[in-house]
Write a protein that holds these residues in place. Structure first.
Motif, PDB file in Angstrom:
ATOM      1  N   GLY A   1       0.818  -1.206   0.000  1.00 47.46           N
ATOM      2  CA  GLY A   1       0.000   0.000   0.000  1.00 47.46           C
ATOM      3  C   GLY A   1       0.850   1.253   0.000  1.00 47.46           C
ATOM      4  N   MET A   2       1.979   1.201   0.726  1.00 47.01           N
ATOM      5  CA  MET A   2       2.899   2.326   0.745  1.00 47.01           C
ATOM      6  C   MET A   2       3.502   2.552  -0.638  1.00 47.01           C
ATOM      7  SD  MET A   2       4.213   4.664   2.639  1.00 47.01           S
ATOM      8  CE  MET A   2       5.270   5.970   2.020  1.00 47.01           C
ATOM      9  N   ALA A   3       3.869   1.476  -1.307  1.00 42.43           N
ATOM     10  CA  ALA A   3       4.424   1.607  -2.666  1.00 42.43           C
ATOM     11  C   ALA A   3       3.407   2.227  -3.615  1.00 42.43           C
ATOM     12  CB  ALA A   3       4.862   0.227  -3.174  1.00 42.43           C
ATOM     13  N   GLU A   4       2.161   1.805  -3.474  1.00 42.48           N
ATOM     14  CA  GLU A   4       1.098   2.351  -4.327  1.00 42.48           C
ATOM     15  C   GLU A   4       0.863   3.827  -4.024  1.00 42.48           C
ATOM     16  OE1 GLU A   4      -3.485   1.432  -4.238  1.00 42.48           O
ATOM     17  OE2 GLU A   4      -2.453  -0.158  -5.341  1.00 42.48           O
ATOM     18  N   MET A   5       0.906   4.177  -2.731  1.00 43.01           N
ATOM     19  CA  MET A   5       0.749   5.581  -2.348  1.00 43.01           C
ATOM     20  C   MET A   5       1.858   6.436  -2.948  1.00 43.01           C
ATOM     21  SD  MET A   5       0.989   7.411   1.401  1.00 43.01           S
ATOM     22  CE  MET A   5      -0.213   6.374   2.220  1.00 43.01           C
ATOM     23  N   MET A   6       3.083   5.915  -2.964  1.00 39.13           N
ATOM     24  CA  MET A   6       4.210   6.655  -3.538  1.00 39.13           C
ATOM     25  C   MET A   6       3.993   6.914  -5.028  1.00 39.13           C
ATOM     26  SD  MET A   6       6.673   7.200  -1.177  1.00 39.13           S
ATOM     27  CE  MET A   6       8.252   7.179  -2.006  1.00 39.13           C
ATOM     28  N   ARG A   7       3.561   5.885  -5.749  1.00 42.32           N
ATOM     29  CA  ARG A   7       3.343   6.055  -7.194  1.00 42.32           C
ATOM     30  C   ARG A   7       2.208   7.031  -7.465  1.00 42.32           C
ATOM     31  NH1 ARG A   7       4.261   0.345  -7.103  1.00 42.32           N
ATOM     32  NH2 ARG A   7       2.018  -0.064  -7.175  1.00 42.32           N
ATOM     33  N   PHE A   8       1.130   6.891  -6.720  1.00 43.11           N
ATOM     34  CA  PHE A   8      -0.010   7.782  -6.892  1.00 43.11           C
ATOM     35  C   PHE A   8       0.375   9.228  -6.561  1.00 43.11           C
ATOM     36  CE2 PHE A   8      -3.881   9.853  -5.191  1.00 43.11           C
ATOM     37  CZ  PHE A   8      -4.729   9.682  -6.274  1.00 43.11           C
ATOM     38  N   GLY A   9       1.086   9.392  -5.453  1.00 44.89           N
ATOM     39  CA  GLY A   9       1.488  10.730  -5.043  1.00 44.89           C
ATOM     40  C   GLY A   9       2.411  11.404  -6.037  1.00 44.89           C
ATOM     41  N   GLN A  10       3.392  10.669  -6.518  1.00 43.01           N
ATOM     42  CA  GLN A  10       4.330  11.249  -7.475  1.00 43.01           C
ATOM     43  C   GLN A  10       3.630  11.626  -8.780  1.00 43.01           C
ATOM     44  OE1 GLN A  10       7.522   8.057  -6.552  1.00 43.01           O
ATOM     45  NE2 GLN A  10       8.676   9.776  -7.374  1.00 43.01           N
ATOM     46  N   ALA A  11       2.605  10.859  -9.166  1.00 42.20           N
ATOM     47  CA  ALA A  11       1.848  11.180 -10.384  1.00 42.20           C
ATOM     48  C   ALA A  11       1.123  12.512 -10.238  1.00 42.20           C
ATOM     49  CB  ALA A  11       0.849  10.075 -10.684  1.00 42.20           C
ATOM     50  N   LEU A  12       0.774  12.886  -8.997  1.00 44.01           N
ATOM     51  CA  LEU A  12       0.066  14.147  -8.754  1.00 44.01           C
ATOM     52  C   LEU A  12       1.004  15.275  -8.326  1.00 44.01           C
ATOM     53  CD1 LEU A  12      -3.225  12.986  -6.968  1.00 44.01           C
ATOM     54  CD2 LEU A  12      -2.843  13.491  -9.380  1.00 44.01           C
ATOM     55  N   GLY A  13       2.293  14.987  -8.251  1.00 40.81           N
ATOM     56  CA  GLY A  13       3.251  16.035  -7.941  1.00 40.81           C
ATOM     57  C   GLY A  13       3.763  16.053  -6.521  1.00 40.81           C
ATOM     58  N   ALA A  14       3.473  15.026  -5.728  1.00 43.44           N
ATOM     59  CA  ALA A  14       3.969  14.958  -4.357  1.00 43.44           C
ATOM     60  C   ALA A  14       5.449  14.594  -4.343  1.00 43.44           C
ATOM     61  CB  ALA A  14       3.171  13.928  -3.554  1.00 43.44           C
ATOM     62  N   ARG A  15       6.154  15.041  -3.316  1.00 40.25           N
ATOM     63  CA  ARG A  15       7.555  14.690  -3.159  1.00 40.25           C
ATOM     64  C   ARG A  15       7.680  13.363  -2.414  1.00 40.25           C
ATOM     65  NH1 ARG A  15       8.274  20.516  -2.164  1.00 40.25           N
ATOM     66  NH2 ARG A  15       8.439  20.164   0.085  1.00 40.25           N
TER      67      ARG A  15
END
Length: 282
Positions: free
Chosen positions: A230-244
């Motif tokens: 879930g953490m890995a998925e959150m990282m990919r989703f976040g980076q797609a939206l511009g999160a660091r």
């Protein structure tokens, strides 16, 4: 006298409105009051305001936690907002835009600081909440999101807590950090509002999944797998939206995810467990 108490005495007290008298809004209002600020907790329900004023507690959401004497209660935005220095919004994400629209015309020249501890997306537009705030409020108003691994009951009782204050303007993030710094509470600052908001919203999905897994008695291995993947998925989703990435690996991402997935004080985890135990998981 403790160092934290001395620091609370030398920083100027503020007049703060906390909008939303659920468990989380109440807990934050209690903490800010203990930190020496003049705090008014707003509820949309006149009867709830009356009961809390009479009994000096929010028995419905935080039973047994007595309000500080500096904590006031109100059910009138019109009477409250023009006279405060700062506004903290702690309502459900479904009511977030409506509340901002109501207070936008009432913000005075002295109140140019608005923050929110609401987690989630706007259900109508699917926008992140800072996008709603930037659209609704005057550009002069400084906007900040507060998030992190927290349970309301522990904050209200003064247990050690760390959160993140994020704003595009560093001085705004620091403004709210200074308001909250007191006793065992620490607020760290940064500028990645997107990452902080995604971490606070996305972890709820994974928490429901881990609750389901535990409710079905699938074991600790399955729980660990759900959290890590879930953490890995959150990282990919976040980076797609511009999160660091570093934001999502910090308090507002990984920290909140671990807390919400592993303790039954988490409503989302309990919801998942209830679904599994009821057999209604088709």
């Amino acid at each position: 006298m403790s160092i934290s108490h001395v620091s609370s005495l030398i920083k100027p007290a503020k007049n703060i409105a906390v909008l939303g008298a659920g468990a989380w809004g109440t807990a934050l209002a209690i903490h800010l009051s203990k930190a020496g600020h003049a705090v008014t907790l707003w509820t949309h329900c006149a009867e709830q305001a009356r009961v809390m004023t009479v009994h000096h507690e929010n028995a419905r959401y935080l039973s047994g936690v007595t309000f500080p004497t500096t904590l006031s209660i109100s059910d009138s935005l019109e009477a409250l907002i023009p006279h405060v220095d700062a506004v903290l919004v702690v309502v459900p994400s479904s009511a977030f835009k409506q509340i901002l629209q109501k207070i936008s015309a009432q913000l005075s020249a002295r109140c140019l600081h608005v923050a929110w501890a609401t987690k989630g997306f706007d259900p109508s537009s699917q926008c992140l909440l800072h996008e709603i705030a930037f659209d609704v409020l005057d550009e002069r108003v400084g906007l900040t999101v507060l998030s992190g691994p927290t349970f309301a009951d522990e904050v209200a009782r003064g247990l050690p807590t760390a959160m993140v204050s994020a704003s595009e303007k560093e001085n705004e993030a620091q403004y709210w950090a200074d308001l909250f710094h007191f006793d065992a509470f620490r607020m760290y600052t940064q500028t990645d509002m997107i990452g902080v908001e995604i971490g606070g919203a996305y972890k709820n999905i994974i928490a429901i999944a881990t609750g389901l897994s535990d409710g079905l008695r699938l074991g600790a291995n399955a729980r660990a797998a759900l959290i890590s993947r879930g953490m890995a998925e959150m990282m990919r989703f976040g980076q797609a939206l511009g999160a660091r990435p570093e934001t999502l690996m910090g308090l507002a991402g990984l920290g909140d995810l671990v807390l919400t997935c592993t303790d039954d004080l988490s409503r989302n985890r309990r919801f998942g467990k209830c679904l599994a135990e009821s057999g209604q998981t088709a």
